[in-house]
Design an enzyme around this catalytic site. Structure first.
Site, PDB file in Angstrom:
ATOM      1  N   ARG A 181      -2.798  -0.269   4.111  1.00 23.53           N
ATOM      2  CA  ARG A 181      -2.544  -1.141   2.962  1.00 23.53           C
ATOM      3  C   ARG A 181      -2.810  -0.415   1.655  1.00 23.53           C
ATOM      4  NH1 ARG A 181      -6.167  -6.227   3.579  1.00 23.53           N
ATOM      5  NH2 ARG A 181      -7.504  -4.708   4.610  1.00 23.53           N
TER       6      ARG A 181
ATOM      7  N   ASP B 262      -6.113  -6.174  11.068  1.00 26.21           N
ATOM      8  CA  ASP B 262      -5.864  -7.373  10.270  1.00 26.21           C
ATOM      9  C   ASP B 262      -5.068  -8.397  11.076  1.00 26.21           C
ATOM     10  OD1 ASP B 262      -7.070  -6.177   8.072  1.00 26.21           O
ATOM     11  OD2 ASP B 262      -5.186  -5.294   7.394  1.00 26.21           O
TER      12      ASP B 262
ATOM     13  N   ASP C 100      -1.198  -6.694   0.954  1.00 23.49           N
ATOM     14  CA  ASP C 100      -0.259  -6.959   2.043  1.00 23.49           C
ATOM     15  C   ASP C 100       0.483  -8.272   1.776  1.00 23.49           C
ATOM     16  OD1 ASP C 100      -1.861  -9.134   2.900  1.00 23.49           O
ATOM     17  OD2 ASP C 100      -2.961  -7.885   4.316  1.00 23.49           O
TER      18      ASP C 100
ATOM     19  N   TYR D 190      -0.073   4.672  13.194  1.00 22.91           N
ATOM     20  CA  TYR D 190       0.506   3.378  12.840  1.00 22.91           C
ATOM     21  C   TYR D 190       1.991   3.506  12.542  1.00 22.91           C
ATOM     22  CZ  TYR D 190      -4.401   2.169  11.861  1.00 22.91           C
ATOM     23  OH  TYR D 190      -5.753   1.964  11.950  1.00 22.91           O
TER      24      TYR D 190
END
Length: 291
Positions: A179, A38, A80, A66
């Site tokens: 997310r 993203d 988000d 992550y």
């Protein structure tokens, strides 16, 4: 021009933006990436150049890791911080959620679970990405899918009067949406949740330590990358010629896909054992074609 770029993607740009910049940098249109990040997200983005674009699928399917920050106390339409707020918990509701409850709920995400991707994901629906459909005003409902989360480590929890911030590290399968974890955690706690930061630290087998900014990232040879993905088979001149023409050769000693190199360690093809009549032979499933 064939090879890979291992990029530490900056924020505020799409993966497509990075691909476009790489095309300009290398003066070639044959550039692709192994897994979308993203615009908000930073970190490992693997680019393939030339024939290497056809190898990206073997990287895309690998494990990911992550570092993320989840904001609990409000939800957004994109799951988000870039989205519009669609719900906000009261201070009293937030105050009732303690660290033990948070860590216990997060632990329930570990394993193979059903996950509903965000409606603004890059998933294609009838040839058009979900996020493009949402921007066009369409209502998008993406079915749940199986994902595997190997580990979630809670690194820090910070409480304020209006929100709770949770720093986590996640190791997971391809196709997992961080997310969605933030959204689902907020729903389970009944206070809403969304992601405020995301940094990808692993696209197996590549880590952040392997990456540089796009401006500084060198073009890495296919051979140096392919050795991390598949067993290697060295071919003699006769075998190399047969494979170049798409013909089969004597079977591989290893099972599964094998990378074939010529006598000078140049990548030639991916080979896989297949039954040819009554014999098992190594057949090319991808061949590097000289231009």
């Amino acid at each position: 021009m064939d090879g890979f770029l291992l990029v530490d993607k900056a924020g505020a740009m799409t993966s497509h933006d990075v691909v476009a910049m790489a095309r300009k940098k290398l003066d070639t249109k044959k550039v692709g990436h192994a897994g979308t990040l993203d615009p908000m997200a930073t970190g490992v983005l693997v680019l393939g150049v030339g024939i290497a674009t056809r190898l990206l699928t073997y990287i895309t399917d690998g494990k990911k890791a992550y570092e993320a920050t989840i904001n609990l106390g409000s939800a957004t339409h994109t799951d988000d911080k870039d989205g519009d707020v669609i719900s906000t918990a009261t201070a009293a509701q937030i105050a009732k959620v303690n660290d033990e409850v948070i860590t216990n709920e997060i632990a329930k995400f570990v394993g193979t679970i059903k996950q509903r991707p965000s409606s603004v994901s890059a998933i294609k629906i009838d040839g058009k990405s979900a996020h493009a459909r949402v921007r066009a005003g369409e209502s998008v409902d993406i079915p749940e899918r199986d994902v595997t989360i190997d580990e979630i480590v809670v690194k820090e929890i910070r409480h304020t009067a209006t929100a709770i911030e949770v720093d986590v590290s996640v190791t997971c399968s391809a196709g997992t949406y961080i997310r969605a974890i933030a959204r689902d955690l907020g729903e389970r706690l009944s206070i809403g949740g969304h992601l405020t930061s995301l940094r990808r630290t692993l696209v197996s087998p590549f880590t952040l330590q392997d990456c540089q900014s796009l401006a500084n990232a060198p073009l890495i040879s296919i051979t140096s990358v392919i050795e991390k993905l598949f067993p290697i088979r060295k071919l003699d001149l006769s075998q190399s010629r047969e494979i170049t023409f798409g013909r089969v050769i004597e079977q591989n000693q290893q099972s599964g896909i094998v990378a074939a190199l010529d006598s000078q360690d140049n990548f030639l093809a991916l080979l896989e054992n297949k039954l040819q009549g009554s014999q098992v032979m190594a057949a090319p499933i991808l061949v590097k074609v000289s231009e």
